[in-house]
Design an enzyme around this catalytic site. Sequence first.
Site, PDB file in Angstrom:
ATOM      1  N   ASP A  32      -3.527  -2.748   3.459  1.00 11.18           N
ATOM      2  CA  ASP A  32      -2.671  -3.634   2.664  1.00 11.18           C
ATOM      3  C   ASP A  32      -3.119  -5.081   2.898  1.00 11.18           C
ATOM      4  OD1 ASP A  32       0.495  -3.325   1.425  1.00 11.18           O
ATOM      5  OD2 ASP A  32      -0.266  -5.333   1.920  1.00 11.18           O
ATOM      6  N   ILE A  33      -3.161  -5.853   1.817  1.00 12.22           N
ATOM      7  CA  ILE A  33      -3.666  -7.230   1.914  1.00 12.22           C
ATOM      8  C   ILE A  33      -2.678  -8.165   2.627  1.00 12.22           C
ATOM      9  CG2 ILE A  33      -2.809  -8.188  -0.281  1.00 12.22           C
ATOM     10  CD1 ILE A  33      -5.786  -9.145  -0.689  1.00 12.22           C
ATOM     11  N   ASN A  88       8.080   2.869  -2.568  1.00 15.11           N
ATOM     12  CA  ASN A  88       9.026   2.219  -3.482  1.00 15.11           C
ATOM     13  C   ASN A  88       8.780   2.646  -4.923  1.00 15.11           C
ATOM     14  OD1 ASN A  88      10.035   0.694  -1.294  1.00 15.11           O
ATOM     15  ND2 ASN A  88       8.425  -0.842  -1.565  1.00 15.11           N
ATOM     16  N   GLN A  95       9.462  -2.247  -5.693  1.00  9.69           N
ATOM     17  CA  GLN A  95       8.079  -1.960  -6.105  1.00  9.69           C
ATOM     18  C   GLN A  95       7.500  -3.165  -6.850  1.00  9.69           C
ATOM     19  OE1 GLN A  95       7.663   1.421  -8.749  1.00  9.69           O
ATOM     20  NE2 GLN A  95       5.455   1.605  -8.372  1.00  9.69           N
ATOM     21  N   HIS A 101       2.182   4.459  -4.647  1.00  5.78           N
ATOM     22  CA  HIS A 101       1.534   4.192  -3.358  1.00  5.78           C
ATOM     23  C   HIS A 101       2.506   4.447  -2.224  1.00  5.78           C
ATOM     24  CE1 HIS A 101       3.248   0.424  -4.877  1.00  5.78           C
ATOM     25  NE2 HIS A 101       3.510   0.114  -3.612  1.00  5.78           N
ATOM     26  N   PHE A 102       1.951   4.936  -1.133  1.00 11.20           N
ATOM     27  CA  PHE A 102       2.702   5.138   0.106  1.00 11.20           C
ATOM     28  C   PHE A 102       2.218   4.098   1.105  1.00 11.20           C
ATOM     29  CE2 PHE A 102       4.833   9.272  -0.373  1.00 11.20           C
ATOM     30  CZ  PHE A 102       4.271   9.687  -1.571  1.00 11.20           C
ATOM     31  N   HIS A 103       3.167   3.398   1.736  1.00 10.04           N
ATOM     32  CA  HIS A 103       2.815   2.479   2.816  1.00 10.04           C
ATOM     33  C   HIS A 103       2.879   3.268   4.120  1.00 10.04           C
ATOM     34  CE1 HIS A 103       3.794  -1.382   0.568  1.00 10.04           C
ATOM     35  NE2 HIS A 103       4.499  -0.519  -0.147  1.00 10.04           N
TER      36      HIS A 103
HETATM   37  P1  AMP Z   1       5.172  -2.442  -3.230  1.00 10.90           P
HETATM   38  O1  AMP Z   1       5.964  -3.707  -3.000  1.00 10.90           O
HETATM   39  O2  AMP Z   1       5.752  -1.238  -2.586  1.00 10.90           O
HETATM   40  O3  AMP Z   1       4.857  -2.244  -4.696  1.00 10.90           O
HETATM   41  O4  AMP Z   1       3.806  -2.692  -2.457  1.00 10.90           O
HETATM   42  C1  AMP Z   1       2.666  -3.243  -3.030  1.00 10.90           C
HETATM   43  C2  AMP Z   1       1.762  -3.570  -1.880  1.00 10.90           C
HETATM   44  O5  AMP Z   1       0.460  -3.810  -2.387  1.00 10.90           O
HETATM   45  C3  AMP Z   1       2.164  -4.850  -1.083  1.00 10.90           C
HETATM   46  O6  AMP Z   1       2.394  -4.507   0.279  1.00 10.90           O
HETATM   47  C4  AMP Z   1       0.954  -5.764  -1.253  1.00 10.90           C
HETATM   48  O7  AMP Z   1       0.690  -6.518  -0.091  1.00 10.90           O
HETATM   49  C5  AMP Z   1      -0.150  -4.776  -1.574  1.00 10.90           C
HETATM   50  N1  AMP Z   1      -1.263  -5.353  -2.328  1.00 10.90           N
HETATM   51  C6  AMP Z   1      -1.187  -6.079  -3.463  1.00 10.90           C
HETATM   52  N2  AMP Z   1      -2.425  -6.417  -3.872  1.00 10.90           N
HETATM   53  C7  AMP Z   1      -3.301  -5.887  -2.992  1.00 10.90           C
HETATM   54  C8  AMP Z   1      -4.708  -5.882  -2.859  1.00 10.90           C
HETATM   55  N3  AMP Z   1      -5.495  -6.513  -3.744  1.00 10.90           N
HETATM   56  N4  AMP Z   1      -5.270  -5.242  -1.816  1.00 10.90           N
HETATM   57  C9  AMP Z   1      -4.481  -4.601  -0.919  1.00 10.90           C
HETATM   58  N5  AMP Z   1      -3.138  -4.556  -0.975  1.00 10.90           N
HETATM   59  C10 AMP Z   1      -2.551  -5.188  -2.003  1.00 10.90           C
END
Ligand code: AMP
Length: 139
Positions: A32-33, A88, A95, A101-103
């Site tokens: 995750d970024i 989410n 979300q 996606h799964f964190h």
């Molecule tokens: P959500 O809030 O559950 O939709 O999570 C989206 C996740 O994607 C967040 O934790 C962001 O930090 C992550 N994210 C967004 N853009 C990128 C990216 N380019 N590379 C890696 N993670 C990302």
Amino acid sequence: MSGEKSLFTRIIEGEIPSFKVFENEHVYSFLDINPATLGHVLVIPKEPAPYLHELSVESASEVGKALPRICKGVLEATGATSYNIIQNNGSEAGQTVFHVHFHIIPRYQDSTHNFTWKPLKLNKNDASLLAKEISGHIY
Ligand code: AMP
């Protein structure tokens, strides 16, 4: 659904760079970024479904198979022994990227992130009706 590629499809296709930790025919996983903690990774199906309930059975089972393997890798690499899985669906649920996606979020002794809620009391009068109602909608 718009015909535009999701951010995560662009990552899978290499159009946007990522720090990949795992890939097979159906699943992609990367750092995750904006990590909540060290070792926070995302696990995504290559199928571009926005929400979990829209995933094909094949994609869902492939993600299900990959998740424990990736969790194990995260734990072994970071030394963490606890972690949360967050998934989410919908903007009200937090979300922000509309591609399933799964964190995987490792939890350390000094971690402060929180996913708490105020527990309500299950209404026993309504519960059996509610359970039947949900049950009747599972196909
Ligand atoms: P959500 O809030 O559950 O939709 O999570 C989206 C996740 O994607 C967040 O934790 C962001 O930090 C992550 N994210 C967004 N853009 C990128 C990216 N380019 N590379 C890696 N993670 C990302």
